[in-house]
Write an enzyme that holds these catalytic residues in place. Structure first.
Site, mmCIF file in Angstrom:
data_model
loop_
_atom_site.group_PDB
_atom_site.id
_atom_site.type_symbol
_atom_site.label_atom_id
_atom_site.label_comp_id
_atom_site.label_asym_id
_atom_site.label_seq_id
_atom_site.Cartn_x
_atom_site.Cartn_y
_atom_site.Cartn_z
ATOM 1 N N LYS A 181 79.045 -15.692 44.507
ATOM 2 C CA LYS A 181 79.626 -15.873 45.843
ATOM 3 C C LYS A 181 78.936 -14.983 46.878
ATOM 4 O O LYS A 181 78.529 -15.462 47.926
ATOM 5 C CB LYS A 181 81.131 -15.526 45.838
ATOM 6 C CG LYS A 181 81.975 -16.374 44.918
ATOM 7 C CD LYS A 181 83.455 -15.972 45.001
ATOM 8 C CE LYS A 181 83.735 -14.563 44.514
ATOM 9 N NZ LYS A 181 83.489 -14.339 43.078
ATOM 10 N N ARG A 218 92.820 -15.581 46.471
ATOM 11 C CA ARG A 218 92.678 -15.406 45.038
ATOM 12 C C ARG A 218 93.992 -15.642 44.306
ATOM 13 O O ARG A 218 94.038 -15.545 43.082
ATOM 14 C CB ARG A 218 92.215 -13.982 44.765
ATOM 15 C CG ARG A 218 90.729 -13.862 44.440
ATOM 16 C CD ARG A 218 90.580 -12.522 43.826
ATOM 17 N NE ARG A 218 89.376 -12.134 43.210
ATOM 18 C CZ ARG A 218 88.246 -11.743 43.771
ATOM 19 N NH1 ARG A 218 88.061 -11.848 45.051
ATOM 20 N NH2 ARG A 218 87.281 -11.270 43.055
ATOM 21 N N ARG A 242 74.441 -6.186 37.614
ATOM 22 C CA ARG A 242 74.487 -6.202 39.087
ATOM 23 C C ARG A 242 74.193 -4.807 39.647
ATOM 24 O O ARG A 242 74.796 -3.822 39.225
ATOM 25 C CB ARG A 242 75.873 -6.679 39.536
ATOM 26 C CG ARG A 242 76.103 -6.543 41.029
ATOM 27 C CD ARG A 242 77.147 -7.489 41.552
ATOM 28 N NE ARG A 242 78.485 -7.266 41.047
ATOM 29 C CZ ARG A 242 79.530 -8.052 41.342
ATOM 30 N NH1 ARG A 242 79.360 -9.120 42.116
ATOM 31 N NH2 ARG A 242 80.715 -7.799 40.851
ATOM 32 N N ARG A 246 78.706 -1.096 40.505
ATOM 33 C CA ARG A 246 80.118 -1.004 40.846
ATOM 34 C C ARG A 246 80.929 -0.474 39.674
ATOM 35 O O ARG A 246 80.710 -0.869 38.544
ATOM 36 C CB ARG A 246 80.639 -2.390 41.268
ATOM 37 C CG ARG A 246 80.363 -2.685 42.719
ATOM 38 C CD ARG A 246 80.646 -4.097 43.105
ATOM 39 N NE ARG A 246 81.903 -4.631 42.596
ATOM 40 C CZ ARG A 246 82.352 -5.839 42.883
ATOM 41 N NH1 ARG A 246 81.648 -6.629 43.682
ATOM 42 N NH2 ARG A 246 83.476 -6.268 42.392
ATOM 43 N N ARG A 273 89.184 -8.589 34.728
ATOM 44 C CA ARG A 273 88.986 -9.325 35.993
ATOM 45 C C ARG A 273 88.828 -10.816 35.728
ATOM 46 O O ARG A 273 89.364 -11.637 36.458
ATOM 47 C CB ARG A 273 87.759 -8.802 36.733
ATOM 48 C CG ARG A 273 88.029 -7.498 37.434
ATOM 49 C CD ARG A 273 86.758 -6.805 37.817
ATOM 50 N NE ARG A 273 85.970 -7.565 38.752
ATOM 51 C CZ ARG A 273 84.642 -7.452 38.852
ATOM 52 N NH1 ARG A 273 83.976 -6.647 38.059
ATOM 53 N NH2 ARG A 273 84.006 -8.154 39.757
HETATM 54 P P1 ADP Z 1 80.181 -12.644 43.057
HETATM 55 O O1 ADP Z 1 80.156 -12.260 44.517
HETATM 56 O O2 ADP Z 1 80.631 -14.053 42.846
HETATM 57 O O3 ADP Z 1 80.912 -11.681 42.194
HETATM 58 P P2 ADP Z 1 77.323 -11.924 43.059
HETATM 59 O O4 ADP Z 1 76.711 -12.740 44.144
HETATM 60 O O5 ADP Z 1 77.531 -10.475 43.304
HETATM 61 O O6 ADP Z 1 78.674 -12.631 42.553
HETATM 62 O O7 ADP Z 1 76.412 -12.125 41.760
HETATM 63 C C1 ADP Z 1 76.694 -11.409 40.532
HETATM 64 C C2 ADP Z 1 75.369 -10.940 39.900
HETATM 65 O O8 ADP Z 1 74.640 -12.080 39.415
HETATM 66 C C3 ADP Z 1 74.425 -10.229 40.858
HETATM 67 O O9 ADP Z 1 73.745 -9.216 40.161
HETATM 68 C C4 ADP Z 1 73.470 -11.332 41.333
HETATM 69 O O10 ADP Z 1 72.188 -10.814 41.688
HETATM 70 C C5 ADP Z 1 73.388 -12.224 40.106
HETATM 71 N N1 ADP Z 1 73.245 -13.649 40.423
HETATM 72 C C6 ADP Z 1 73.770 -14.318 41.498
HETATM 73 N N2 ADP Z 1 73.448 -15.631 41.447
HETATM 74 C C7 ADP Z 1 72.727 -15.807 40.307
HETATM 75 C C8 ADP Z 1 72.095 -16.958 39.683
HETATM 76 N N3 ADP Z 1 72.166 -18.180 40.235
HETATM 77 N N4 ADP Z 1 71.451 -16.745 38.514
HETATM 78 C C9 ADP Z 1 71.389 -15.516 37.949
HETATM 79 N N5 ADP Z 1 71.952 -14.410 38.481
HETATM 80 C C10 ADP Z 1 72.606 -14.540 39.650
HETATM 81 P P1 ADP Z 2 84.028 -10.177 42.385
HETATM 82 O O1 ADP Z 2 83.977 -11.533 43.015
HETATM 83 O O2 ADP Z 2 82.731 -9.709 41.866
HETATM 84 O O3 ADP Z 2 85.174 -10.014 41.442
HETATM 85 P P2 ADP Z 2 85.104 -8.842 44.799
HETATM 86 O O4 ADP Z 2 84.195 -7.913 45.469
HETATM 87 O O5 ADP Z 2 85.448 -10.118 45.454
HETATM 88 O O6 ADP Z 2 84.435 -9.059 43.390
HETATM 89 O O7 ADP Z 2 86.477 -8.119 44.421
HETATM 90 C C1 ADP Z 2 86.517 -6.861 43.795
HETATM 91 C C2 ADP Z 2 87.966 -6.471 43.545
HETATM 92 O O8 ADP Z 2 88.646 -6.319 44.801
HETATM 93 C C3 ADP Z 2 88.799 -7.494 42.767
HETATM 94 O O9 ADP Z 2 88.670 -7.349 41.365
HETATM 95 C C4 ADP Z 2 90.212 -7.154 43.269
HETATM 96 O O10 ADP Z 2 90.729 -6.005 42.625
HETATM 97 C C5 ADP Z 2 89.986 -6.801 44.730
HETATM 98 N N1 ADP Z 2 90.114 -8.001 45.583
HETATM 99 C C6 ADP Z 2 89.117 -8.639 46.264
HETATM 100 N N2 ADP Z 2 89.592 -9.726 46.908
HETATM 101 C C7 ADP Z 2 90.927 -9.772 46.630
HETATM 102 C C8 ADP Z 2 91.985 -10.665 46.974
HETATM 103 N N3 ADP Z 2 91.771 -11.746 47.749
HETATM 104 N N4 ADP Z 2 93.231 -10.398 46.507
HETATM 105 C C9 ADP Z 2 93.480 -9.323 45.742
HETATM 106 N N5 ADP Z 2 92.533 -8.456 45.358
HETATM 107 C C10 ADP Z 2 91.264 -8.662 45.793
#
Ligand code: ADP
Ligand code: ADP
Length: 213
Positions: A13, A89, A128, A157, A168
């Site tokens: 995302k 979420r 990541r 992170r 998660r």
């Molecule tokens: P999210 O915001 O959904 O948690 P991220 O964009 O932070 O996901 O991506 C999670 C990890 O996977 C990061 O280290 C990113 O560089 C990597 N990543 C994102 N898209 C891809 C893909 N299409 N293929 C492989 N790795 C990816």
């Molecule tokens: P990822 O997509 O990689 O899980 P985010 O950066 O979106 O990570 O979220 C990290 C953390 O922040 C989540 O695991 C949660 O604890 C909190 N968080 C983010 N967005 C929300 C939401 N909409 N509602 C509740 N908690 C949230």
């Protein structure tokens, strides 16, 4: 254009959101980024959020709904449009968002749903890395920074530790299904195959956005 991007933790995302924002000029509203900024500044909300985030739990809805509502009410949103990332979420957050948008006279144009095989997510999250200065996200193997890079310029992170990742994923899998259903009923969901190269995923997103207009 008002968009929402959905997918499990690690689906890509944030990575795709950065590209969408660059190309379409919409405001990126990431609840995760907002919480991390509040935690870094040790605000009252940040300290509260940290107690949930460190365990892989969701921050309570009333806190999360409040920060999103405040941000959506700012004056740039009506002009530029927005991309919500990581919100809603829970189904309750989805209902709260409906109310907030209605109150502000805004409407969602589309939901980008990045589908990935959950087996690939632990690998993605454990590799990541985030650039300390710019906040840009990379991956040690799948998307390394260009050229020779200094590991000290990047951080991992806290909540990307394997124990927290599992929690998660469980939480997000359980909460996510009714939200997608809610938007499917409205006929605004575009499903995107997320197990492809980053640029191929983005090409599919561009096509989906073009079809929304
Ligand atoms: P999210 O915001 O959904 O948690 P991220 O964009 O932070 O996901 O991506 C999670 C990890 O996977 C990061 O280290 C990113 O560089 C990597 N990543 C994102 N898209 C891809 C893909 N299409 N293929 C492989 N790795 C990816
Ligand atoms: P990822 O997509 O990689 O899980 P985010 O950066 O979106 O990570 O979220 C990290 C953390 O922040 C989540 O695991 C949660 O604890 C909190 N968080 C983010 N967005 C929300 C939401 N909409 N509602 C509740 N908690 C949230």
């Amino acid at each position: 254009m008002n968009l929402l991007i959905m997918g499990l933790p690690g689906a890509g995302k944030g990575t795709q959101a950065a590209k969408i924002v660059e190309e379409f000029g919409v405001a990126h509203i990431s609840t995760g980024d907002m919480f991390r900024a509040a935690m870094a500044n040790k605000t009252e909300m940040g300290v509260l959020a940290k107690s949930y985030i460190d365990k892989g739990e969701l921050v309570p809805d009333e806190v999360t709904n409040g920060i999103v509502k405040e941000r959506l009410a700012e004056s740039d949103i009506a002009e530029k449009g927005f991309l919500l990332d990581g919100y809603p979420r829970t189904i309750e957050q989805a209902y709260a968002l409906d109310e907030t948008l209605k109150a502000l006279g805004l409407k969602l144009d589309g939901v980008i749903n990045i589908e990935v095989n959950p087996d690939s997510l632990v690998e993605r999250l454990s590799g990541r890395i985030i650039h300390k200065e710019t906040g840009e996200t990379f991956h040690k193997v799948f998307n390394p920074p260009v050229g020779d890079y200094n590991e000290d310029d990047y951080y991992q992170r806290e909540d990307d530790k394997p124990e927290t990742v599992k929690r998660r994923l469980d939480v997000n899998i359980a909460q996510g299904a009714p939200i997608i259903e809610h938007y499917r009923k409205a006929g605004i969901v575009s499903d995107i195959q997320g197990n492809q190269e980053i640029d191929a995923v983005f090409a599919d997103i561009e096509k989906a956005i073009a079809a929304m207009k």
